[in-house]
Design a protein around this motif. Structure first.
Motif, mmCIF file in Angstrom:
data_model
loop_
_atom_site.group_PDB
_atom_site.id
_atom_site.type_symbol
_atom_site.label_atom_id
_atom_site.label_comp_id
_atom_site.label_asym_id
_atom_site.label_seq_id
_atom_site.Cartn_x
_atom_site.Cartn_y
_atom_site.Cartn_z
ATOM 1 N N UNK A 191 3.191 18.835 7.936
ATOM 2 C CA UNK A 191 3.708 18.468 9.257
ATOM 3 C C UNK A 191 2.970 17.298 9.898
ATOM 4 N N UNK A 192 1.771 16.992 9.449
ATOM 5 C CA UNK A 192 0.984 15.928 10.067
ATOM 6 C C UNK A 192 1.343 14.562 9.490
ATOM 7 N N UNK A 193 2.103 13.780 10.246
ATOM 8 C CA UNK A 193 2.490 12.435 9.825
ATOM 9 C C UNK A 193 2.101 11.454 10.934
ATOM 10 N N UNK A 194 1.026 10.695 10.715
ATOM 11 C CA UNK A 194 0.622 9.730 11.737
ATOM 12 C C UNK A 194 1.601 8.561 11.814
ATOM 13 N N UNK A 195 1.623 7.895 12.963
ATOM 14 C CA UNK A 195 2.471 6.712 13.114
ATOM 15 C C UNK A 195 1.844 5.493 12.462
ATOM 16 N N UNK A 196 0.510 5.474 12.420
ATOM 17 C CA UNK A 196 -0.197 4.364 11.796
ATOM 18 C C UNK A 196 -1.555 4.833 11.311
ATOM 19 N N UNK A 197 -2.102 4.079 10.340
ATOM 20 C CA UNK A 197 -3.426 4.353 9.793
ATOM 21 C C UNK A 197 -4.157 3.030 9.690
ATOM 22 N N UNK A 198 -5.403 3.018 10.119
ATOM 23 C CA UNK A 198 -6.232 1.822 10.014
ATOM 24 C C UNK A 198 -7.135 1.959 8.798
ATOM 25 N N UNK A 199 -7.113 0.930 7.959
ATOM 26 C CA UNK A 199 -7.985 0.859 6.791
ATOM 27 C C UNK A 199 -8.808 -0.412 6.944
ATOM 28 N N UNK A 200 -10.092 -0.231 7.129
ATOM 29 C CA UNK A 200 -10.976 -1.395 7.198
ATOM 30 C C UNK A 200 -11.144 -1.946 5.789
ATOM 31 N N UNK A 201 -11.269 -3.242 5.664
ATOM 32 C CA UNK A 201 -11.425 -3.888 4.364
ATOM 33 C C UNK A 201 -12.336 -5.093 4.547
ATOM 34 N N UNK A 202 -13.655 -4.863 4.449
ATOM 35 C CA UNK A 202 -14.635 -5.933 4.656
ATOM 36 C C UNK A 202 -14.505 -7.061 3.652
ATOM 37 N N UNK A 203 -14.254 -6.717 2.405
ATOM 38 C CA UNK A 203 -14.283 -7.721 1.349
ATOM 39 C C UNK A 203 -13.107 -8.679 1.396
ATOM 40 N N UNK A 204 -12.060 -8.306 2.102
ATOM 41 C CA UNK A 204 -10.891 -9.184 2.209
ATOM 42 C C UNK A 204 -10.605 -9.550 3.671
ATOM 43 N N UNK A 205 -11.641 -9.616 4.469
ATOM 44 C CA UNK A 205 -11.468 -10.031 5.853
ATOM 45 C C UNK A 205 -10.577 -9.103 6.663
ATOM 46 N N UNK A 206 -10.648 -7.801 6.364
ATOM 47 C CA UNK A 206 -9.854 -6.802 7.071
ATOM 48 C C UNK A 206 -8.366 -7.109 6.994
ATOM 49 N N UNK A 207 -7.934 -7.725 5.908
ATOM 50 C CA UNK A 207 -6.525 -7.994 5.730
ATOM 51 C C UNK A 207 -5.817 -6.748 5.220
ATOM 52 N N UNK A 208 -4.544 -6.737 5.373
ATOM 53 C CA UNK A 208 -3.756 -5.636 4.847
ATOM 54 C C UNK A 208 -3.707 -5.767 3.337
ATOM 55 N N UNK A 209 -4.005 -4.683 2.630
ATOM 56 C CA UNK A 209 -4.003 -4.727 1.174
ATOM 57 C C UNK A 209 -2.731 -4.155 0.620
#
Length: 176
Positions: free
Chosen positions: A158-176
């Motif tokens: 039942x737990x479905x978030x609307x969004x999730x943040x994934x930090x990504x230091x090695x790629x400048x916090x870009x979306x992977x």
């Protein structure tokens, strides 16, 4: 980067990776992004350790494998799985336990019966801890289990978030 979530994938009761009733399992949740990637969210526990305060490398391989293998569901349905043919894991940093971790996986090549994918495991601060590339055979859940499992033990949490943040230091916090 913040990922918009379009849905949460099914889980089961007893699976080592996603099983909600497996006392030693990871109890992972898998969420599909608008970009057809899968984000796995899990917290390894002390009984998943190898060296003190470090999650066993086999657990790292298992979560990367499961996340990449599940990425095929973004393109088909919740009963289409990837059965591992080959997996290559690169370990870059120790993976701690008792902290929430995230894995991002995607399909890189779909050739009908076989597909390829890649994934990354990120520490809470965005450090890349491990990555993997794999080759999988596309299989329907009905081909390797029975209707009882599908009807009784394969369900959407039942737990479905609307969004999730994934930090990504090695790629400048870009979306992977």
């Amino acid at each position: 980067m913040t990922h918009k979530i379009k849905g949460t994938q099914n889980i089961s009761r007893d699976c080592m990776v996603c099983g909600v009733e497996n006392g030693f399992g990871l109890k992972t949740r898998f969420h599909e992004t608008e970009n057809d990637e899968v984000i796995a969210v899990f917290t390894p526990r002390h009984f998943h350790q190898s060296y003190p305060k470090i999650t066993h490398g086999g657990i790292t391989a298992a979560i990367l494998d499961e996340t990449i293998g599940r990425a095929i569901m973004c393109h088909y349905d919740n009963k289409t799985f990837g059965v591992t043919v080959e997996l290559n894991v690169k370990y870059k940093r120790p993976v701690p336990y008792e902290v929430e971790l995230k894995v991002v996986g995607r399909i890189t090549n779909d050739n009908g019966r076989l597909f390829e994918g890649s994934g990354e495991l990120f520490l809470p601060d965005g450090t890349l801890a491990a990555s993997a590339e794999g080759k999988y055979m596309k299989r329907s859940l009905e081909k390797f289990t029975d209707a009882g499992f599908i009807d009784n033990d394969w369900f959407t949490p039942e737990d479905c978030p609307e969004e999730i943040t994934v930090q990504d230091q090695e790629n400048g916090k870009r979306q992977v």
